[in-house]
Design an enzyme around this catalytic site. Sequence first.
Site, PDB file in Angstrom:
ATOM      1  CE  LYS A  18      -2.148  -0.886   3.883  1.00 35.65           C
ATOM      2  NZ  LYS A  18      -1.434  -2.114   4.296  1.00 35.65           N
ATOM      3  NE  ARG A  93      -3.842  -1.340  10.587  1.00 31.44           N
ATOM      4  CZ  ARG A  93      -2.770  -0.810  10.016  1.00 31.44           C
ATOM      5  NH1 ARG A  93      -2.810   0.421   9.558  1.00 31.44           N
ATOM      6  NH2 ARG A  93      -1.667  -1.512   9.898  1.00 31.44           N
ATOM      7  NE  ARG A 132       7.324  -3.096   5.622  1.00 29.50           N
ATOM      8  CZ  ARG A 132       6.026  -2.846   5.781  1.00 29.50           C
ATOM      9  NH1 ARG A 132       5.268  -2.595   4.732  1.00 29.50           N
ATOM     10  NH2 ARG A 132       5.489  -2.846   6.973  1.00 29.50           N
ATOM     11  NE  ARG A 165       6.715  -0.544  10.151  1.00 25.99           N
ATOM     12  CZ  ARG A 165       5.485  -0.528   9.633  1.00 25.99           C
ATOM     13  NH1 ARG A 165       5.297   0.012   8.439  1.00 25.99           N
ATOM     14  NH2 ARG A 165       4.469  -1.011  10.286  1.00 25.99           N
ATOM     15  NE  ARG A 176       2.548  -4.448  11.614  1.00 24.57           N
ATOM     16  CZ  ARG A 176       3.394  -4.317  10.592  1.00 24.57           C
ATOM     17  NH1 ARG A 176       4.520  -4.979  10.561  1.00 24.57           N
ATOM     18  NH2 ARG A 176       3.099  -3.508   9.603  1.00 24.57           N
TER      19      ARG A 176
HETATM   20  P1  AMP Z   1       1.227   0.403   9.418  1.00 25.16           P
HETATM   21  O1  AMP Z   1       2.433   1.204   9.150  1.00 25.16           O
HETATM   22  O2  AMP Z   1       0.014   0.875   8.661  1.00 25.16           O
HETATM   23  O3  AMP Z   1       1.456  -1.079   9.267  1.00 25.16           O
HETATM   24  O4  AMP Z   1       0.861   0.643  10.966  1.00 25.16           O
HETATM   25  C1  AMP Z   1       1.766   0.296  11.985  1.00 25.16           C
HETATM   26  C2  AMP Z   1       1.017   0.187  13.298  1.00 25.16           C
HETATM   27  O5  AMP Z   1       0.400   1.441  13.641  1.00 25.16           O
HETATM   28  C3  AMP Z   1      -0.127  -0.806  13.330  1.00 25.16           C
HETATM   29  O6  AMP Z   1       0.315  -2.132  13.584  1.00 25.16           O
HETATM   30  C4  AMP Z   1      -0.989  -0.255  14.445  1.00 25.16           C
HETATM   31  O7  AMP Z   1      -0.437  -0.546  15.721  1.00 25.16           O
HETATM   32  C5  AMP Z   1      -0.861   1.247  14.235  1.00 25.16           C
HETATM   33  N1  AMP Z   1      -1.909   1.779  13.319  1.00 25.16           N
HETATM   34  C6  AMP Z   1      -1.695   2.342  12.092  1.00 25.16           C
HETATM   35  N2  AMP Z   1      -2.863   2.720  11.546  1.00 25.16           N
HETATM   36  C7  AMP Z   1      -3.826   2.376  12.418  1.00 25.16           C
HETATM   37  C8  AMP Z   1      -5.249   2.473  12.424  1.00 25.16           C
HETATM   38  N3  AMP Z   1      -5.912   3.011  11.382  1.00 25.16           N
HETATM   39  N4  AMP Z   1      -5.925   2.012  13.505  1.00 25.16           N
HETATM   40  C9  AMP Z   1      -5.279   1.474  14.547  1.00 25.16           C
HETATM   41  N5  AMP Z   1      -3.945   1.328  14.618  1.00 25.16           N
HETATM   42  C10 AMP Z   1      -3.211   1.777  13.563  1.00 25.16           C
END
Ligand code: AMP
Length: 226
Positions: A18, A93, A132, A165, A176
């Site tokens: 994404k 989400r 990654r 990360r 996740r």
């Molecule tokens: P991402 O970079 O989108 O994979 O997000 C990393 C982490 O941030 C996720 O595993 C969640 O802990 C938190 N996070 C990001 N976006 C959201 C969201 N829309 N709702 C809840 N937690 C989020």
Amino acid sequence: MAEKPLYIVLIGAPGAGKGTQAALLEKELGIPHISSGDMLREAVAKGTELGRLAKNYMDRGELVPDDVMVKVVLERLSMPDCRKGALLDGFPRTPEQARALEEALSKEGKTISLVPYIKVSMEKLLERLAGRWICRNCQAVYHLVYNPPKEDMKCDLCGGELYQREDDKPETARRRLEVYFAQTAPLIDYYRQAGILREIDGEKAIEEIHRELLALVAEAMGDDCP
Ligand code: AMP
């Protein structure tokens, strides 16, 4: 870009691509890429109250509570650069977040134009997350095998240092993905029923997926050139 506002919600599991696709689209569509994950990582790096709260959840691979996320993202969406639209990556989400987004947009007479669903097998997702690496400076995404940087561990775009990360490390990555399938995947049906979901094979080459996304945007905008 045409005049109609363009709100795009990219759906896909962690590692589906994404962020990579949103960064490419942002350049061509002239609307901001809003990554809720990047916003949280920035808050963590700055040590803000939001960052301290979010870190507890992120480190465990869990979702940050809906009320917090809704406030953060809707505030960002209310900024002037989002008047013509936005590319949402990582938000909504949960069904609760999806409802809040819809409500906020509809108050301004706006709707989501398109929800590309980037589909990737579980096996590939784990492989991608494990390899990654991200630029600490501009957040560009690399993969040690499939999309390596030209120079050793430096970003091709800005020369920034690359890092892995914490939550991409195997145990948290697995959690996740579980959280994604339990809490976020229901949105696929939700948007399918709304008639705005378009499925894309996320295992194709980055450039090919990008071209398909541009074609979907053109279709959603009702013209041939986005
Ligand atoms: P991402 O970079 O989108 O994979 O997000 C990393 C982490 O941030 C996720 O595993 C969640 O802990 C938190 N996070 C990001 N976006 C959201 C969201 N829309 N709702 C809840 N937690 C989020």
